[in-house]
Design a protein around this motif. Structure first.
Motif, PDB file in Angstrom:
ATOM      1  N   VAL A  36       0.837  -1.205   0.000  1.00 40.48           N
ATOM      2  CA  VAL A  36       0.000   0.000   0.000  1.00 40.48           C
ATOM      3  C   VAL A  36       0.872   1.256   0.000  1.00 40.48           C
ATOM      4  O   VAL A  36       0.641   2.202  -0.768  1.00 40.48           O
ATOM      5  CB  VAL A  36      -0.943   0.012   1.216  1.00 40.48           C
ATOM      6  CG1 VAL A  36      -1.695   1.336   1.298  1.00 40.48           C
ATOM      7  CG2 VAL A  36      -1.933  -1.143   1.137  1.00 40.48           C
ATOM      8  N   LEU A  37       1.897   1.280   0.853  1.00 43.81           N
ATOM      9  CA  LEU A  37       2.758   2.460   0.951  1.00 43.81           C
ATOM     10  C   LEU A  37       3.561   2.690  -0.322  1.00 43.81           C
ATOM     11  O   LEU A  37       3.849   3.826  -0.687  1.00 43.81           O
ATOM     12  CB  LEU A  37       3.709   2.307   2.149  1.00 43.81           C
ATOM     13  CG  LEU A  37       3.057   2.375   3.520  1.00 43.81           C
ATOM     14  CD1 LEU A  37       4.026   1.917   4.602  1.00 43.81           C
ATOM     15  CD2 LEU A  37       2.555   3.781   3.824  1.00 43.81           C
ATOM     16  N   SER A  38       3.906   1.619  -1.005  1.00 40.91           N
ATOM     17  CA  SER A  38       4.674   1.757  -2.244  1.00 40.91           C
ATOM     18  C   SER A  38       3.804   2.182  -3.418  1.00 40.91           C
ATOM     19  O   SER A  38       4.308   2.572  -4.473  1.00 40.91           O
ATOM     20  CB  SER A  38       5.369   0.437  -2.589  1.00 40.91           C
ATOM     21  OG  SER A  38       4.417  -0.566  -2.900  1.00 40.91           O
ATOM     22  N   GLY A  39       2.485   2.095  -3.230  1.00 44.27           N
ATOM     23  CA  GLY A  39       1.570   2.473  -4.297  1.00 44.27           C
ATOM     24  C   GLY A  39       1.406   1.398  -5.350  1.00 44.27           C
ATOM     25  O   GLY A  39       0.823   1.649  -6.411  1.00 44.27           O
ATOM     26  N   ASN A  40       1.890   0.189  -5.055  1.00 46.41           N
ATOM     27  CA  ASN A  40       1.795  -0.898  -6.037  1.00 46.41           C
ATOM     28  C   ASN A  40       0.434  -1.576  -6.044  1.00 46.41           C
ATOM     29  O   ASN A  40       0.135  -2.357  -6.934  1.00 46.41           O
ATOM     30  CB  ASN A  40       2.877  -1.949  -5.759  1.00 46.41           C
ATOM     31  CG  ASN A  40       4.268  -1.416  -6.036  1.00 46.41           C
ATOM     32  OD1 ASN A  40       4.442  -0.530  -6.866  1.00 46.41           O
ATOM     33  ND2 ASN A  40       5.251  -1.944  -5.324  1.00 46.41           N
ATOM     34  N   ARG A  41      -0.370  -1.293  -5.043  1.00 40.68           N
ATOM     35  CA  ARG A  41      -1.696  -1.903  -4.971  1.00 40.68           C
ATOM     36  C   ARG A  41      -2.736  -0.830  -4.684  1.00 40.68           C
ATOM     37  O   ARG A  41      -2.587  -0.033  -3.757  1.00 40.68           O
ATOM     38  CB  ARG A  41      -1.753  -2.965  -3.859  1.00 40.68           C
ATOM     39  CG  ARG A  41      -0.941  -4.204  -4.134  1.00 40.68           C
ATOM     40  CD  ARG A  41      -1.679  -5.194  -5.029  1.00 40.68           C
ATOM     41  NE  ARG A  41      -2.876  -5.696  -4.393  1.00 40.68           N
ATOM     42  CZ  ARG A  41      -2.874  -6.750  -3.544  1.00 40.68           C
ATOM     43  NH1 ARG A  41      -1.747  -7.354  -3.225  1.00 40.68           N
ATOM     44  NH2 ARG A  41      -4.008  -7.185  -3.026  1.00 40.68           N
ATOM     45  N   HIS A  55      -2.246   7.814   0.803  1.00 38.99           N
ATOM     46  CA  HIS A  55      -1.394   8.691   0.002  1.00 38.99           C
ATOM     47  C   HIS A  55      -1.919  10.120  -0.079  1.00 38.99           C
ATOM     48  O   HIS A  55      -1.207  11.074   0.240  1.00 38.99           O
ATOM     49  CB  HIS A  55      -1.227   8.102  -1.402  1.00 38.99           C
ATOM     50  CG  HIS A  55      -0.362   6.885  -1.428  1.00 38.99           C
ATOM     51  ND1 HIS A  55       1.009   6.950  -1.489  1.00 38.99           N
ATOM     52  CD2 HIS A  55      -0.677   5.567  -1.364  1.00 38.99           C
ATOM     53  CE1 HIS A  55       1.512   5.728  -1.486  1.00 38.99           C
ATOM     54  NE2 HIS A  55       0.514   4.869  -1.410  1.00 38.99           N
ATOM     55  N   ASP A  56      -3.147  10.306  -0.501  1.00 35.20           N
ATOM     56  CA  ASP A  56      -3.661  11.656  -0.714  1.00 35.20           C
ATOM     57  C   ASP A  56      -3.709  12.480   0.572  1.00 35.20           C
ATOM     58  O   ASP A  56      -3.429  13.676   0.550  1.00 35.20           O
ATOM     59  CB  ASP A  56      -5.066  11.602  -1.329  1.00 35.20           C
ATOM     60  CG  ASP A  56      -5.053  11.074  -2.751  1.00 35.20           C
ATOM     61  OD1 ASP A  56      -3.977  11.108  -3.380  1.00 35.20           O
ATOM     62  OD2 ASP A  56      -6.109  10.625  -3.227  1.00 35.20           O
ATOM     63  N   LEU A  57      -4.057  11.844   1.687  1.00 34.26           N
ATOM     64  CA  LEU A  57      -4.188  12.596   2.932  1.00 34.26           C
ATOM     65  C   LEU A  57      -2.832  13.031   3.488  1.00 34.26           C
ATOM     66  O   LEU A  57      -2.776  13.827   4.422  1.00 34.26           O
ATOM     67  CB  LEU A  57      -4.946  11.776   3.980  1.00 34.26           C
ATOM     68  CG  LEU A  57      -6.371  11.370   3.636  1.00 34.26           C
ATOM     69  CD1 LEU A  57      -7.108  10.876   4.879  1.00 34.26           C
ATOM     70  CD2 LEU A  57      -7.160  12.509   2.996  1.00 34.26           C
ATOM     71  N   SER A  58      -1.744  12.499   2.920  1.00 33.43           N
ATOM     72  CA  SER A  58      -0.401  12.916   3.326  1.00 33.43           C
ATOM     73  C   SER A  58       0.214  13.909   2.346  1.00 33.43           C
ATOM     74  O   SER A  58       1.344  14.349   2.540  1.00 33.43           O
ATOM     75  CB  SER A  58       0.520  11.695   3.442  1.00 33.43           C
ATOM     76  OG  SER A  58       0.202  10.917   4.569  1.00 33.43           O
TER      77      SER A  58
END
Length: 287
Positions: free
Chosen positions: A130-135, A150-153
């Protein structure tokens, strides 16, 4: 009604602690339930958050004598940072002071991941993916298209609206510690807010994942919000168990080490640290 202050900002950045501190100190009237989402209700799905759209119902949440000018009135609600149109308008019209709570963007995202997975029972891929944005994840914050992780950060994206409005807002950085931030709030409001070190919004987990349907029920949320704080606390203890903090901290530290040098986190962390340096003790506002 005129609010004297609004506290908003990124989830997992201390807003719950400040809400509890203000309530415990009795220096201001807050809505019966934290996060009414009143000023952001135009964007949020009621199915995904306790949401008040009616003005009279919103005023009623503050209890009797809400128009008493001798009493401070305020609200704590993270969603106003991301859907800021109405709250900026209210602050400009009334002079309400705005506080924006922020936290290291990657640390915030890691904490939010565990909250969504364990407290809300979402079926999420492993945290590294999730953190890597791969999923991709199959839900959005507040029932919108905003990715909670991601967006909220992505703070710069939302701070632009406040900067372009010309509105002054005090930034509260999570890393400065609750005592210092509460002192800043107290100074701005001219009211003594007491910091209780016993206030901790630690990681919690559902005792049984089958209970997660309650998190998505607007009816259940409405009933829960109308209960007294003592009853809500008892129900919360039935639904949740305290998660082992030590294991969370170890895994969070590992995830941070693995992702902090990768994009987009490296750029976001760098921008955040620059912002902390810029908005230090002598320059506590964003314009």
């Amino acid at each position: 009604m005129k609010l004297d202050f609004i506290i908003t900002g990124a989830p997992k950045s201390g807003t719950t602690l400040y809400d509890e501190a203000i309530r415990g100190s009795g220096v201001a009237k807050l809505p019966r339930e934290k996060e009414t989402n009143f000023f952001s209700s135009y964007a949020i799905s009621p199915k995904n958050g306790w949401t008040i759209r009616d003005r009279d119902k919103y005023i009623a949440l503050f209890g009797p004598s809400t128009l008493d000018n001798s009493t401070l009135h305020g609200e704590v609600c993270p969603s106003y940072f991301y859907f800021s149109k109405e709250v900026i308008s209210h602050c400009k019209e009334t002079g309400a002071h705005l506080f924006i709570c922020l936290r290291n963007p990657l640390s915030r995202a890691i904490s939010h991941y565990f909250m969504d997975r364990d407290r809300f029972g979402f079926d999420l891929p492993p945290p590294g993916e999730v953190l890597s944005g791969n999923r991709n994840i199959g839900y959005g914050a507040w029932g919108t298209n905003l990715d909670s992780i991601h967006d909220l950060s992505d703070y710069d994206r939302f701070l632009r609206d406040f900067a372009s409005s010309g509105l002054d807002a005090t930034l509260l950085f999570y890393e400065d510690g609750p005592a210092d931030n509460i002192a800043k709030i107290s100074k701005k409001l001219g009211a003594e807010i007491k910091y209780n070190e016993g206030i901790v919004n630690g990681q919690r987990a559902l005792r049984n994942r089958s209970l997660r349907f309650l998190q998505r029920s607007a009816i259940a949320k409405s009933i829960y919000a109308r209960l007294g704080r003592e009853r809500r606390g008892s129900i919360s203890n039935i639904l949740y168990k305290t998660a082992p903090q030590s294991s969370y901290k170890v895994l969070a530290k590992q995830l941070y080490a693995q992702h902090s040098a990768l994009q987009p986190w490296a750029n976001r962390i760098s921008a955040y640290e620059e912002m902390r340096l810029l908005h230090g003790v002598n320059s506590p506002v964003v314009r």
